[in-house]
Design an enzyme around this catalytic site. Structure first.
Site, PDB file in Angstrom:
ATOM      1  N   GLY A  35      28.518  27.999  -5.492  1.00 58.57           N
ATOM      2  CA  GLY A  35      28.609  26.743  -6.228  1.00 58.57           C
ATOM      3  C   GLY A  35      29.280  25.646  -5.433  1.00 58.57           C
ATOM      4  O   GLY A  35      29.075  25.502  -4.227  1.00 58.57           O
ATOM      5  N   CYS A  36      30.126  24.867  -6.094  1.00 56.97           N
ATOM      6  CA  CYS A  36      30.722  23.681  -5.481  1.00 56.97           C
ATOM      7  C   CYS A  36      31.563  23.997  -4.252  1.00 56.97           C
ATOM      8  O   CYS A  36      31.729  23.147  -3.377  1.00 56.97           O
ATOM      9  CB  CYS A  36      31.578  22.942  -6.501  1.00 56.97           C
ATOM     10  SG  CYS A  36      30.642  22.245  -7.892  1.00 56.97           S
ATOM     11  N   VAL A  37      32.111  25.192  -4.180  1.00 57.93           N
ATOM     12  CA  VAL A  37      32.977  25.531  -3.052  1.00 57.93           C
ATOM     13  C   VAL A  37      32.194  25.824  -1.780  1.00 57.93           C
ATOM     14  O   VAL A  37      32.763  25.886  -0.680  1.00 57.93           O
ATOM     15  CB  VAL A  37      33.868  26.746  -3.413  1.00 57.93           C
ATOM     16  CG1 VAL A  37      33.096  28.049  -3.277  1.00 57.93           C
ATOM     17  CG2 VAL A  37      35.127  26.782  -2.556  1.00 57.93           C
TER      18      VAL A  37
END
Length: 350
Positions: free
Chosen positions: A138-140
């Site tokens: 995801g965002c990481v």
């Protein structure tokens, strides 16, 4: 040490104001005749002014289920990914045949063969190029991907490694879903791609140096962020407790990581932070005691293009390099958080 030779960001062609997206969400997610004041407030508070989408707004009504959306993801991810990688290699003065490792990350669609595999022949890469498709971060994943390029290049200092992120978040918006999580997602997330070219220490190149990295998982936080996956595709899991998790853990992690290099947060000249959303950015600023303007590049990215999941922090990195022109030798910190719940830190020397 590993050096970042180039970062190139790409956005799909359809650009919309936040109010245009809000109207589309009202038509597709709310019941007929429903009061839209909560939706309007959520979209206004997101601090997003414009976003790009891979389809025209009317095109989303034509998607029937996960299969249709994923078909669009594959076609568009290959097209945008090719643009991003070509642009990054051109900026670095390299050719596709120079690439030894191609890492691909996304959390908004799936493909087998993976998107990176579909790009090898299209871009003219060598048949022995190493590939590493990554799903679920995801965002990481933008920050984690940069960190994993560094890990690889430490062992292969003559190599060229490329990270490609393509996130088409608009394809995950759930029609006829008026839950707060879905409405918040439709307020924040946009579409985009980015590629990073990193070189091992035996290749002389100008660019930010990756000094060290740190990964951190937080206990009992799996419920905070992610997807529920069903027949309609990816349904967002987004707990309001995300800022609380950031407040509880981030400051200690950052301070401990920097202390290992004789640094404190006040020593960091440039913060390259993922634009998770207003509440997250306000919390990051608070717990790290950042001065006014420290996250200006991140805030500007959120306003101009929204949250692009894993590609966002790479757009912020590019903008920092191009617009802020960090002084050579000064330290910087790249950071992002995502499902797990987890954090990834990358210490840079400009």
């Amino acid at each position: 040490m590993t050096r970042i030779a180039a970062v190139h960001g790409v956005l799909p062609p359809h650009r919309h104001t936040q109010s245009e997206v809000t109207d589309m969400v009202a038509r597709t997610c709310l019941p007929p005749g429903a009061d839209r004041r909560v939706l309007d407030r959520l979209h206004e508070n997101a601090r997003v002014r414009n976003r790009h989408t891979v389809l025209p707004l009317d095109g989303y009504r034509e998607l029937e289920g996960f299969g249709d959306a994923n078909d669009v993801f594959i076609r568009s991810a290959v097209d945008l990914g090719a643009q991003a990688v070509r642009g990054a290699l051109c900026s670095a003065g390299l050719r596709p045949t120079d690439v030894d490792l191609l890492m691909f990350t996304s959390v908004t669609g799936i493909a087998a063969p993976s998107v990176d595999a579909r790009l090898v022949t299209r871009l003219g890469m060598r048949s022995d190029v190493k590939r590493l498709p990554v799903f679920g971060l995801g965002c990481v994943a933008g920050a984690a991907g940069v960190a994993r390029l560094h890990d690889y290049l430490l062992g292969r200092p003559d190599d060229v490694a490329v990270l490609l992120s393509v996130e088409l978040c608009s394809l995950t918006f759930q029609r006829r879903d008026a839950t707060p999580a879905n409405l918040v997602a439709t307020a924040l997330f946009g579409d985009g791609a980015a590629a990073v070219v990193a070189l091992g220490q035996r290749r002389a190149v100008a660019g930010p140096e990756i000094v060290d990295t740190r990964s951190r998982m937080y206990p009992d936080t799996e419920h905070v962020m992610g997807w529920d996956i069903g027949s309609t595709g990816f349904t967002v899991v987004l707990d309001p407790a995300v800022p609380d998790v950031v407040r509880r853990y981030l400051a200690d992690d950052v301070r401990e990581f920097l202390a290992g290099h004789g640094l404190k947060p006040k020593d960091i000249a440039h913060w390259v932070c993922h634009p998770g959303g207003p509440k997250v950015l306000e919390t990051v600023t608070e717990v790290l005691g950042l001065p006014d303007g420290a996250l200006d590049v991140t805030w500007r990215s959120l306003t101009d293009i929204g949250n692009l999941s894993s590609a966002s922090v790479l757009h912020v990195l590019r903008d920092t390099i191009e617009q802020r022109r960090p002084e050579p030798g000064t330290p910087g910190l790249l950071l992002a958080m995502g499902p797990g719940f987890c954090c990834e830190l990358v210490l840079l020397r400009w």
